[in-house]
Scaffold this motif. Structure first.
Motif, short mmCIF file in Angstrom:
data_model
loop_
_atom_site.label_atom_id
_atom_site.label_comp_id
_atom_site.label_asym_id
_atom_site.label_seq_id
_atom_site.Cartn_x
_atom_site.Cartn_y
_atom_site.Cartn_z
N VAL A 82 15.97 -61.28 -19.79
CA VAL A 82 14.77 -60.84 -19.08
C VAL A 82 15.11 -60.80 -17.60
O VAL A 82 15.59 -61.78 -17.05
N VAL A 83 14.89 -59.65 -16.98
CA VAL A 83 15.26 -59.51 -15.57
C VAL A 83 14.09 -58.92 -14.80
O VAL A 83 13.06 -58.54 -15.37
N SER A 84 14.27 -58.86 -13.49
CA SER A 84 13.28 -58.20 -12.65
C SER A 84 14.03 -57.23 -11.76
O SER A 84 15.11 -57.55 -11.27
N PRO A 85 13.47 -56.03 -11.52
CA PRO A 85 14.18 -55.05 -10.68
C PRO A 85 14.37 -55.54 -9.25
O PRO A 85 15.24 -55.08 -8.54
N ARG A 86 13.54 -56.51 -8.85
CA ARG A 86 13.69 -57.02 -7.47
C ARG A 86 14.75 -58.11 -7.38
O ARG A 86 14.95 -58.72 -6.34
N GLY A 87 15.38 -58.38 -8.51
CA GLY A 87 16.43 -59.41 -8.49
C GLY A 87 15.89 -60.75 -8.94
O GLY A 87 16.18 -61.20 -10.04
N LYS A 88 15.05 -61.37 -8.12
CA LYS A 88 14.53 -62.69 -8.45
C LYS A 88 13.41 -62.55 -9.47
O LYS A 88 12.54 -61.71 -9.34
N LEU A 89 13.43 -63.40 -10.49
CA LEU A 89 12.37 -63.34 -11.50
C LEU A 89 11.05 -63.77 -10.86
O LEU A 89 11.01 -64.69 -10.06
N PRO A 90 9.96 -63.09 -11.22
CA PRO A 90 8.67 -63.47 -10.65
C PRO A 90 8.20 -64.82 -11.20
O PRO A 90 8.68 -65.27 -12.24
N THR A 91 7.27 -65.45 -10.48
CA THR A 91 6.66 -66.68 -10.98
C THR A 91 5.80 -66.33 -12.19
O THR A 91 5.02 -65.38 -12.15
N ILE A 92 5.97 -67.08 -13.27
CA ILE A 92 5.25 -66.77 -14.50
C ILE A 92 4.34 -67.93 -14.86
O ILE A 92 4.76 -69.09 -14.85
N GLY A 93 3.10 -67.64 -15.16
CA GLY A 93 2.18 -68.66 -15.66
C GLY A 93 2.05 -68.51 -17.16
O GLY A 93 1.87 -67.40 -17.65
N CYS B 124 -1.84 -72.10 -11.31
CA CYS B 124 -1.72 -73.06 -10.20
C CYS B 124 -0.65 -72.68 -9.19
O CYS B 124 -0.80 -72.89 -7.99
N ARG B 125 0.43 -72.08 -9.64
CA ARG B 125 1.52 -71.75 -8.70
C ARG B 125 1.37 -70.36 -8.12
O ARG B 125 2.30 -69.84 -7.52
N GLY B 126 0.24 -69.71 -8.36
CA GLY B 126 0.06 -68.36 -7.87
C GLY B 126 1.03 -67.39 -8.52
O GLY B 126 1.82 -66.74 -7.84
N PRO B 127 1.01 -67.29 -9.85
CA PRO B 127 2.01 -66.49 -10.55
C PRO B 127 1.79 -64.99 -10.35
O PRO B 127 0.70 -64.55 -10.01
N GLU B 128 2.86 -64.22 -10.58
CA GLU B 128 2.75 -62.77 -10.53
C GLU B 128 2.60 -62.20 -11.93
O GLU B 128 2.20 -61.06 -12.11
N VAL B 129 3.02 -62.99 -12.92
CA VAL B 129 2.87 -62.56 -14.31
C VAL B 129 2.21 -63.70 -15.09
O VAL B 129 2.55 -64.87 -14.91
N ILE B 130 1.25 -63.34 -15.93
CA ILE B 130 0.61 -64.33 -16.82
C ILE B 130 0.99 -63.98 -18.25
O ILE B 130 0.84 -62.83 -18.67
N VAL B 131 1.54 -64.94 -18.97
CA VAL B 131 1.80 -64.73 -20.39
C VAL B 131 0.83 -65.62 -21.15
O VAL B 131 0.90 -66.85 -21.06
N ALA B 132 -0.11 -65.01 -21.89
CA ALA B 132 -1.14 -65.79 -22.58
C ALA B 132 -1.02 -65.56 -24.08
O ALA B 132 -1.17 -64.44 -24.55
N LEU B 133 -0.73 -66.64 -24.82
CA LEU B 133 -0.62 -66.55 -26.27
C LEU B 133 -1.93 -67.00 -26.89
O LEU B 133 -2.43 -68.06 -26.53
N SER B 134 -2.45 -66.21 -27.80
CA SER B 134 -3.76 -66.49 -28.41
C SER B 134 -4.73 -67.04 -27.38
O SER B 134 -5.17 -68.17 -27.49
N PRO B 135 -5.05 -66.25 -26.35
CA PRO B 135 -5.79 -66.80 -25.21
C PRO B 135 -7.16 -67.33 -25.55
O PRO B 135 -7.69 -68.16 -24.82
#
Lengths: 348, 494
Positions: free
Chosen positions: B319-330, B411-422
């Motif tokens: 899993v990568v990000s085009p900007r290089g650094k992986l975004p913060t994920i919640g 809490c960490r101000g994520p750029e991506v949220i991954v929600a399983l069975s939200p």
């Protein structure tokens, strides 16, 4: 969106009168103060039963005596908070100062012949303890051993190790750097007591206010949730074993200082008292629960009871048995108190 | 014995889990020697119904008759009284991983016992060898169940049930982990047993299988029967989908917008979830979109989400990000009780552990004021209702616990949220609040990945749906899809 707001003033009306008392009770228990009333009663009883008990000298003496157990118990609390345990702390209390001692003294006095300068003693002892902690963390985190069996094995190994490095003989007067903390006094207060208080205060602050403390409680409460929250669980577990070992090493140094010698049987049985003190102090063996305030109460309770029984001239055979009985009674009390106050069942 | 009399008769079965009414007065009958398919969407009550039939879950009210045994349900356990009459193969194999194949097949089976309850290993191995060769299974009876592949394990579970010689069998999603060849073997045995008069209750997400093997169909929706005992010849895919879907209730709807020019936040490159997958998974998550991963249980959608969230290592790929650094994920994990919250800690501490680094200063000490403000703001954003921020999360309602989990993920101000069975186990009100929260986050430019078993939920949320089947991405729905498109794809028809 903002119709429902979290605030401290919104709870339902019906439990506002009685709830202030029960809220105080919950905070009292959660803060680890459960045993302090018991301690107070014990001190009053002690003052009546044995006139020599309630003197400044005797109370300081109790503090001096419990400082070794206190440091060990605080170390143990690190690993118990994350739902693990470390039996090898007892081995470290004996082994770390012994290894330091034999590197200091000449061969004639039972040393290895290294004759390191005196100041190195403390570093050797703490360095040894730290390495043992690293090893424990490695076994638990990387190899995946159950900490009970890996630290039990190490405990036995270290007990033997003490005999090997010392050739089975105690080392007398191992050098000032090693004995200073356990033997000197500042302003009439033993340095060991000061060390104990400073360490307790620092660890207490870390548990309560530092992100590391929060991570410990989170992992002990629900390891998977901590992982999902982004906490580096493996690193925290590993470091908890290192901190525990370092504190046990320090406890060993204090003990060597008090006796002015590294004794081969040093620390024997201390891990059981440490577990007892932790549980009495409200630390849950299941992890996630416990405070330094509580741990100190557990340590003091054990110290006071031992002291009282001795002063009251209870025959020595009875001292041990009654200590055990008191430990069980105190553990029952703490467990019931914590269950009553929080409604959460804990595995103590 | 009367041939026309049904072997299974269930009357007015009701079952409530907490605040969810899973079954509301269901009647269900099975005739001797028939394969009766039970259909319905996820959460319609299929698994609950068959579980009450087998006694695995006790019904609250209603009556059950199997053969000559009658049970009046009053919420008590009744499984032992019907154990000899019914076998239930669950969705996930319930095998003892540390026991051998033979031991698993004949656990608690009187066939391999000698006097005084002594188990004969010799007899057990013989029986197991016979059974395995009868099923053309090329495995050793002495090998450990834990070492076997998912399909073999599933077949073992079915064999174990079938070999008990009961008159009624429940197969709940039996083919989910099976290969085509294994499926054929299973169907052969089902037909053979049917000819001997054994009855089957068959649950499947693959409608084509239903048309192949079933005689009769009953369809459930929202815990009620909407079609009872319809011969399978009189049904087609369209009718079934309509019946399963039902009339639309008024609910909030998704915002159909997909911005192609929005920056890519997260990119899955050549992902393979396990060593059995044959195709790479490639896809992207863009800022401002809600992507849903859908598909059958165990199809790999959860694993894929965990890989995206960086919680699980894929077999291959990255899993990568085009900007290089992986975004913060919640991350909002799938089972909040297991890995969502720390029950003995309060709301404040639970939320704070999601962002200990942003809440603490240089030395790592948490700033109490900053923490209180930050957690307070998040608790308001997620609508947490608690007597105070110190209340233990285990004492909150399911909906509020889930909101705490969301607050922690934010809490960490994520750029991506991954929600399983939200919204699993969350009441309708809290559900809508969480939906609007997710939409709100997407509109603020977060990338949102949702994994869900509920078609309604996906329909209400997702701008894009990625269908995951057996560890592969098989289809994708973008923009203006209908719930029917979705249901058909999740049933594996299209």
């Amino acid at each position: 969106m903002s119709t429902d707001i979290v605030s401290k003033s919104t709870p339902k009306k019906e439990h506002s009168g009685q709830s202030r008392l029960s809220a105080f009770g919950s905070a009292f228990v959660a803060g680890g103060f459960t045993m302090y009333p018991v301690l107070l009663i014990l001190v009053i009883v002690g003052a009546i039963v044995a006139p020599r008990f309630a003197t400044a000298a005797n109370l300081l003496n109790i503090l001096d005596q419990v400082s070794v157990l206190g440091l060990t118990t605080i170390g143990l609390t690190f690993v118990v908070l994350i739902g693990r345990l470390d039996l090898s702390l007892e081995g470290i209390v004996g082994f770390a100062p012994m290894l330091a001692a034999v590197t200091l003294v000449p061969v004639a006095a039972g040393g290895l012949g290294l004759e390191l300068p005196s100041w190195a003693g403390l570093f050797v002892a703490l360095g040894t303890a730290g390495l043992i902690g690293l090893f424990n963390g490695f076994m638990v985190v990387r190899v995946g051993l159950n900490p009970f069996i890996s630290t039990l094995g190490l405990l036995v190994l270290l007990r033997g190790g003490v005999l090997i490095v010392s050739n089975g003989r105690s080392i007398y007067s191992p050098g000032k750097a090693l004995t200073y903390l356990g033997s000197e006094s500042w302003f009439g207060i033993p340095v060991s007591v000061i060390v104990f208080i400073v360490v307790a205060a620092m660890v207490g602050l870390v548990f309560h206010y530092h992100r590391y403390g929060r991570a410990l409680y989170a992992i002990g409460g629900n390891e998977d949730a901590a992982r999902a929250a982004g906490i580096n669980v493996d690193r925290v577990i590993w470091s908890a074993f290192v901190f525990a070992a370092l504190l046990a090493g320090l406890a060993g140094v204090l003990m060597t200082g008090r006796l002015d010698s590294a004794v081969t049987t040093q620390g024997q049985g201390i891990i059981f008292s440490a577990f007892a003190a932790a549980v009495i102090g409200g630390v849950s063996l299941g992890g996630g629960r416990g405070t330094i305030v509580g741990v100190i109460s557990g340590v003091l309770l054990i110290g006071v009871i031992n002291n009282l029984l001795t002063l009251a001239q209870v025959p020595s055979f009875y001292v041990q048995a009654s200590t055990g009985a008191v430990i069980i009674a105190a553990a029952v009390l703490t467990t019931i108190a914590s269950r009553r106050s929080s409604g959460v069942r804990t595995r103590t | 014995m009367d041939k026309a009399r049904p072997i299974v008769e269930m009357r007015d079965i009701a079952k409530t889990f907490g605040s969810t009414r899973a079954l509301r007065g269901v009647n269900f009958t099975v005739m001797r020697g028939e394969v009766h398919a039970l259909l319905g969407r996820n959460g319609a009550g299929k698994s609950t119904l068959v579980s009450t039939l087998s006694g695995y879950v006790s019904a609250d009210t209603g009556s059950i008759r199997i053969g000559e045994v009658e049970v009046e349900a009053v919420g008590q356990h009744y499984a032992p009284s019907i154990r000899k009459l019914i076998a239930h193969v669950q969705q996930t194999p319930q095998l003892f991983n540390l026991l051998t194949v033979a031991e698993n097949l004949f656990v608690e089976n009187p066939l391999v016992r000698r006097g005084f309850g002594v188990v004969s290993h010799k007899l057990m191995l013989e029986c197991a060898t016979d059974l395995l060769s009868e099923w053309n299974m090329d495995i050793q009876p002495r090998s450990l169940a834990g070492e076997l592949g998912a399909g073999t394990r599933q077949l073992l579970e079915i064999m174990k049930a079938l070999s008990r010689g009961v008159p009624v069998m429940i197969l709940d999603e039996p083919t989910a982990a099976l290969s085509n060849a294994e499926k054929r073997i299973l169907f052969e045995h089902v037909r053979a047993l049917k000819a001997k008069g054994v009855s089957f209750v068959y649950i499947s997400h693959h409608l084509d299988e239903v048309f192949e093997i079933a005689d009769t169909v009953t369809i459930l929706r929202d815990g009620k029967v909407v079609k009872e005992r319809e011969p399978v010849e009189r049904l087609d895919v369209e009718t079934i989908a309509d019946l399963m879907m039902g009339e639309k209730t008024v609910r909030s709807t998704r915002q159909d917008f997909v911005a192609d020019e929005a920056p890519v936040l997260l990119q899955a490159k050549g992902i393979r979830l396990d060593s059995f997958s044959e195709k790479d998974i490639d896809f992207e998550v863009r800022a401002g979109e809600i992507v849903a991963l859908a598909g059958p249980v165990g199809g790999g959608k959860e694993a894929l989400a965990m890989v995206l969230a960086g919680q699980q290592r894929p077999e291959k790929g990255e899993v990568v990000s085009p900007r290089g650094k992986l975004p913060t994920i919640g991350l909002v994990p799938t089972d909040r009780h297991a890995s969502g919250y720390v029950g003995i800690l309060g709301v404040r501490e639970n939320v704070a552990i999601g962002g200990l680094d942003v809440l603490s200063g240089k030395l790592g000490f948490i700033s109490k004021g900053k923490e209180a403000r930050h957690v307070g703001r998040l608790a308001q954003q997620t609508n947490v209702i608690a007597s105070s921020l110190e209340q233990a999360v285990s004492q909150l309602s399911g909906g509020n616990q889930q909101k705490v989990v969301f607050a922690r993920a934010l809490c960490r101000g994520p750029e991506v949220i991954v929600a399983l069975s939200p919204t699993r186990g969350v009441d309708v009100g809290a559900k809508e609040q969480l939906y609007s929260l997710l939409r709100d986050l997407a509109s603020k430019g977060l990338g949102v990945v949702v994994v869900s078993d509920e078609e309604d939920e996906i329909d209400q949320l997702a701008n894009r749906v990625v269908i995951v089947f057996e560890g592969h991405v098989v289809d994708e729905l973008v923009g203006g899809y209908t719930i029917k498109d979705l249901i058909l794809r999740m049933e594996g028809v299209v």
